[in-house]
Design an enzyme around this catalytic site. Structure first.
Site, PDB file in Angstrom:
ATOM      1  N   GLU A 277      -6.446   2.395   2.124  1.00 15.76           N
ATOM      2  CA  GLU A 277      -5.051   2.770   1.774  1.00 15.76           C
ATOM      3  C   GLU A 277      -4.798   3.312   0.362  1.00 15.76           C
ATOM      4  O   GLU A 277      -5.545   2.783  -0.688  1.00 15.76           O
ATOM      5  CB  GLU A 277      -4.191   1.358   1.707  1.00 15.76           C
ATOM      6  CG  GLU A 277      -2.918   1.418   1.110  1.00 15.76           C
ATOM      7  CD  GLU A 277      -1.839   2.205   2.101  1.00 15.76           C
ATOM      8  OE1 GLU A 277      -1.180   2.912   1.427  1.00 15.76           O
ATOM      9  OE2 GLU A 277      -1.837   1.968   3.228  1.00 15.76           O
ATOM     10  N   SER A 317       1.207   6.567   5.490  1.00 13.66           N
ATOM     11  CA  SER A 317      -0.069   6.189   6.192  1.00 13.66           C
ATOM     12  C   SER A 317       0.007   6.446   7.454  1.00 13.66           C
ATOM     13  O   SER A 317      -0.828   6.717   8.342  1.00 13.66           O
ATOM     14  CB  SER A 317       0.068   4.774   6.139  1.00 13.66           C
ATOM     15  OG  SER A 317      -0.159   4.129   4.695  1.00 13.66           O
ATOM     16  N   HIS A 432      -1.737  -1.068  -1.441  1.00  7.79           N
ATOM     17  CA  HIS A 432      -0.343  -0.610  -1.294  1.00  7.79           C
ATOM     18  C   HIS A 432       0.378  -1.484  -2.037  1.00  7.79           C
ATOM     19  O   HIS A 432       0.113  -2.513  -2.597  1.00  7.79           O
ATOM     20  CB  HIS A 432      -0.036  -0.813   0.327  1.00  7.79           C
ATOM     21  CG  HIS A 432       1.423  -0.336   0.716  1.00  7.79           C
ATOM     22  ND1 HIS A 432       2.380  -0.706   0.124  1.00  7.79           N
ATOM     23  CD2 HIS A 432       1.411   1.049   1.351  1.00  7.79           C
ATOM     24  CE1 HIS A 432       3.305  -0.002   0.648  1.00  7.79           C
ATOM     25  NE2 HIS A 432       2.744   1.094   1.631  1.00  7.79           N
ATOM     26  N   ASP A 486      -6.059   7.289   3.539  1.00  7.27           N
ATOM     27  CA  ASP A 486      -4.972   7.846   4.527  1.00  7.27           C
ATOM     28  C   ASP A 486      -4.086   8.704   3.769  1.00  7.27           C
ATOM     29  O   ASP A 486      -3.527   9.606   4.542  1.00  7.27           O
ATOM     30  CB  ASP A 486      -4.163   6.493   5.057  1.00  7.27           C
ATOM     31  CG  ASP A 486      -3.576   5.589   3.633  1.00  7.27           C
ATOM     32  OD1 ASP A 486      -4.016   5.750   2.696  1.00  7.27           O
ATOM     33  OD2 ASP A 486      -2.437   5.176   4.044  1.00  7.27           O
ATOM     34  N   HIS A 487      -3.873   8.659   2.357  1.00  7.35           N
ATOM     35  CA  HIS A 487      -3.266   9.513   1.645  1.00  7.35           C
ATOM     36  C   HIS A 487      -3.514   9.565   0.231  1.00  7.35           C
ATOM     37  O   HIS A 487      -4.174   8.308  -0.071  1.00  7.35           O
ATOM     38  CB  HIS A 487      -1.783   9.581   2.006  1.00  7.35           C
ATOM     39  CG  HIS A 487      -1.082   8.222   1.754  1.00  7.35           C
ATOM     40  ND1 HIS A 487      -0.809   7.521   0.709  1.00  7.35           N
ATOM     41  CD2 HIS A 487      -0.819   7.023   2.752  1.00  7.35           C
ATOM     42  CE1 HIS A 487      -0.350   6.462   0.491  1.00  7.35           C
ATOM     43  NE2 HIS A 487      -0.211   6.106   2.339  1.00  7.35           N
TER      44      HIS A 487
END
Length: 618
Positions: A277, A317, A432, A486-487
Site C-alpha cells: 500500500e 488502490s 494507508h 498499488d500506487h
C-alpha cells in the site's frame, strides 16, 4: 417591508452568496497554495467560478420556485412555507458537509470532491479510517460555522414569505412566479450559449489549483454521479483509426526476436504476489528515494531483480489492483472496478494460473468490500479469501483492520498447508491513512509526512520479519516473490496530483525460484504497472495474448513508455521526459524541455482515447 415577489430572486441570491462563502472557505483552508498563485488569480477564481455557482444555485432553486408558484395559487393558509424552510435546511446541511469534506479530500487526493467517495459507501469503517489523519476538530468547527452562516444568510436575505397583496389576484401571482421559474433556464445551463456549462468553462489558468478552486463542489458531485459508462467517448482527440494505429506503434518491440531472458529455475514455481500500500519510490532507496526507510525491500532489490523505473497506472488502490492483476489501464474520473459486468470480461492472473493447476488465495487485513474490490476478486476465481472478519477481534488492531505483521503471520501459517503450486496474493494496509503503526516510531516528527514515512518503515519491518521466517520454510526454494506498490503518494514533498514523481513505484522479483545469475539484475527501462502481468506470464511460459495492454518488461519496446491517469488528465513518460495533460481545459499542464514537438502528447491522447473507448465497450 419585503415584497412577496422578491422572494424568488432573494432565494437565488441566498444560495449564490453561500456558494461564494464556501469558495472563500476552500481558499482560506488552502492558503499556502493561494500564496503561490500568479497575480490576479484570486479575483478570477471568483469571477470564473460564478457561472458554475449560479448553475448550482439554479438547480437548487427549481423545487422552491415550483413550490412558490403552486403556493401562490392556493389560499394563504396552505402556502408551503415550512416545507420551503425544511428543504433549504436539509440542502444546507448537505452542501456544508460536502464543502467541509472537500477541504481535506483535496489536500489528500489533489482533485475536488466528485462521485468517487460514493464507491466506498458500502464500507463506512474504511471511509472513517481514511479520514483518521484529518483535523476533525477543525473541520467540525468549520462545518458548524458554515451552518451558522447559512442560517444567518437565509434569515437576512430571504426570511419569511410575505402574504399576497390584497389587490393582487392569484392568477397574476402564479404567472409572475412561473416567469421567474422560466428564467432559471439561463443560469441552469450557464448562459445562452449553444453548449451547456461544464467544468472547462471555469478553467482559466495554467495552474491546476486555480482552476480547481473555481469549481462548485455540489455541481461537481452531481455531474460526476450522473455520468454514465455508456459513452460517447469524452476523450475523442483524433479519428479512431489514427488512435488505434498510434497505440499499436507504442507497443512495437525494439527487436523482432522474442526475449530469451530466463529469471526462473522452473516454469512452475509458487507465486507469492505482495502488493504494498502506497509504497512510493520516493521512500525506496533502490529506486533513488530516501535511504533507511525500506531496508528490507532494498536488501531484496540487491539480491533479486529490480525494476527501477516503473510507474503506477492510477492513483487509487482499486485502480492499481486491476492494473497489476489484469494488466488493464486505469480510467480518469472513474474506475472499471465499479462495474462488475465489465471486470468479469478482464483477463486475470488468477485465472491464467488456475488453468495450469495453481491453487489460489487472497489475503487482506481490511474489508474486501471496500471500493467494490471483492466483486472483481471473486470473478477472478480465487479459491479462498482471508479478510478482516477472519481475524480475531484482538488482532484487528488497526482502524482498517489487522496490521501488516498480523497479516503476514496469517499468510505464513496458512502456507504450511497450502497446496503447490500456489498463487497467493497479499495486500498490505498499514501505510494507508491514518498511518497508525503498532511499533515505536523510527523517524521524528508528528506531521503527516513523518507519520507516512514511519508507516512505510513499519510495513517494511513487518515484511523483513516475514521473510526471515519464510526462508526457513520448505516452499521457499520453489517460490517467486513479487513485491510491488498499488500506487505512489504525494508525500513526501507534496507533489502535484499530476507529477510523475507521485506515480513512480518499486517492483522487485525475489525468492528461491530465481536463477543465481538473475540475482542483482537491475532493469532501468521505463515501464508500467500494467506490464507486470505479461512479464510474469512469459517467465512462466504461459499465454499472455489476452493481456492486450500489457507487455513484457524484459523485451524492450522500440520506445519505452508509461501512461498514467489522474482526475481528470494523464501523464506520458518516455526516455525524452514527461508530458502531463488536463482533459477539462484541454491543455498541457507541464512538458519537460527535453520533450520536443507534440508527438508524445498525441501518443498519450491516443492511448487514453483507445483505452477508454474499450472500457466503454465492455
Amino acid at each position: 417591508m419585503r415584497n412577496r415577489f422578491a422572494f424568488q430572486p432573494r432565494y437565488f441570491l441566498f444560495w449564490l452568496v453561500f456558494f461564494v462563502a464556501a469558495k472563500a472557505t476552500f481558499l482560506l483552508y488552502h492558503a499556502s497554495k493561494v500564496a503561490g498563485l500568479p497575480t490576479g488569480s484570486l479575483a478570477r477564481i471568483f469571477a470564473y467560478g460564478l457561472r458554475l455557482d449560479a448553475s448550482a444555485t439554479a438547480y437548487l432553486s427549481v423545487l422552491p420556485f415550483v413550490l412558490f408558484a403552486v403556493g401562490s395559487a392556493l389560499p394563504a393558509r396552505f402556502f408551503p412555507q415550512r416545507l420551503l424552510r425544511f428543504y433549504t435546511a436539509v440542502l444546507g446541511v448537505v452542501v456544508a458537509f460536502f464543502t467541509v469534506a472537500d477541504l481535506e479530500l483535496y489536500r489528500a487526493w489533489g482533485f475536488r470532491l466528485d462521485a468517487t467517495p460514493l464507491q466506498y459507501l458500502n464500507s463506512p469503517g474504511e471511509m472513517a479510517a481514511s479520514a483518521g489523519s484529518a483535523p476533525l476538530l477543525l473541520l467540525t468547527g468549520i462545518l458548524a460555522a458554515l451552518l451558522g452562516l447559512g442560517w444567518w444568510l437565509y434569515n437576512k436575505i430571504v426570511g419569511p414569505v410575505p402574504a399576497l397583496p390584497a389587490h393582487f389576484g392569484r392568477p397574476r401571482a402564479v404567472l409572475a412566479s412561473v416567469l421567474y421559474l422560466a428564467l432559471l433556464i439561463v443560469p441552469l445551463r450557464g448562459g445562452v450559449q449553444q453548449i451547456p456549462i461544464n467544468q472547462s468553462d471555469v478553467y482559466f489558468s495554467t495552474v491546476p489549483f486555480a482552476n480547481h478552486a473555481a469549481l462548485n463542489v455540489p455541481w461537481n458531485v452531481a455531474n460526476s454521479a450522473l455520468l454514465t459508462d455508456g459513452g460517447p467517448n469524452p476523450y475523442q482527440f483524433m479519428p479512431d483509426s489514427v488512435a488505434a494505429r498510434t497505440v499499436r506503434q507504442l507497443y512495437a518491440p525494439a527487436s523482432a526476436q522474442p526475449d530469451t531472458t530466463r529469471l526462473l529455475r522452473t516454469t512452475r514455481p509458487n507465486v507469492l504476489f505482495i502488493i504494498l500500500e502506497s509504497f512510493t519510490g520516493k521512500l525506496v532507496a533502490s529506486t533513488g528515494g530516501e535511504v533507511g526507510v525500506t531496508p528490507n525491500l532494498d536488501s531484496l532489490a540487491r539480491t533479486g531483480v529490480l525494476f527501477s523505473n516503473l510507474y503506477a497506472a492510477g492513483d487509487r488502490s482499486q485502480k492499481g489492483l486491476v492494473a497489476l492483476l489484469s494488466g488493464y489501464p486505469s480510467q480518469p474520473a472513474t474506475s472499471i472496478i465499479k462495474y462488475p459486468r465489465k471486470t468479469e470480461q478482464l483477463p486475470h492472473l488468477c485465472r491464467s494460473l488456475e488453468q495450469v493447476g495453481y491453487k489460489s488465495h487472497y489475503y487482506y487485513g481490511g474489508e474486501l468490500a471496500f471500493a467494490n474490490m471483492k466483486s472483481y476478486l471473486v470473478a477472478a476465481g480465487y479459491d479462498g479469501f482471508t479478510e478482516r472478519a477472519d481475524f480475531p477481534t484482538r488482532q484487528q488492531n488497526s482502524k482498517w483492520g489487522a496490521h501488516d505483521h498480523v497479516l503476514f503471520d496469517r499468510v505464513l501459517r496458512d502456507l504450511k498447508t497450502q497446496p503447490s503450486p500456489f498463487f497467493v496474493t497479499a495486500f498490505t494496509l498499514s501505510s494507508h491513512e491514518p498511518f497508525e503503526i503498532p511499533i515505536p516510531r523510527k523517524f521524528q516528527g508528528t506531521d503527516e509526512t513523518a507519520l507516512f514515512r514511519n508507516s512505510v518503515y513499519y510495513t517494511d519491518w513487518a515484511l523483513g520479519r516475514f521473510l526471515r521466517q519464510a526462508r526457513q520454510q520448505p516452499w521457499w526454494d520453489n517460490t517467486l516473490l513479487v513485491l510491488v506498490a498499488d500506487h505512489g503518494h504525494t508525500l513526501p514533498g507534496n507533489d502535484p496530483n499530476e507529477s510523475f514523481r507521485k506515480f513512480r513505484i518499486p517492483l522487485v522479483l525475489a525468492g528461491g525460484a530465481l536463477r543465481p545469475e538473475a540475482r542483482g539484475l537491475v532493469i532501468d527501462r521505463i515501464g508500467s504497472q500494467t506490464d507486470v502481468a505479461t512479464t510474469l506470464l512469459n517467465q512462466l511460459r504461459l499465454p499472455s495474448g489476452s493481456y492486450t495492454w500489457s507487455h513484457d518488461l524484459l523485451r524492450p519496446l522500440r520506445r519505452p513508455f508509461a501512461f498514467y491517469c489522474f482526475t481528470d488528465g494523464f501523464g506520458m513518460v518516455t526516455p525524452a521526459g514527461t508530458v502531463t495533460y488536463d482533459n477539462v481545459p484541454h491543455h498541457i499542464i507541464a512538458q519537460d524541455s527535453t520533450v520536443l514537438g507534440n508527438q508524445q502528447l498525441h501518443q498519450g491522447q491516443a492511448y487514453e482515447q483507445v483505452s477508454f473507448g474499450e472500457f466503454l465497450g465492455k
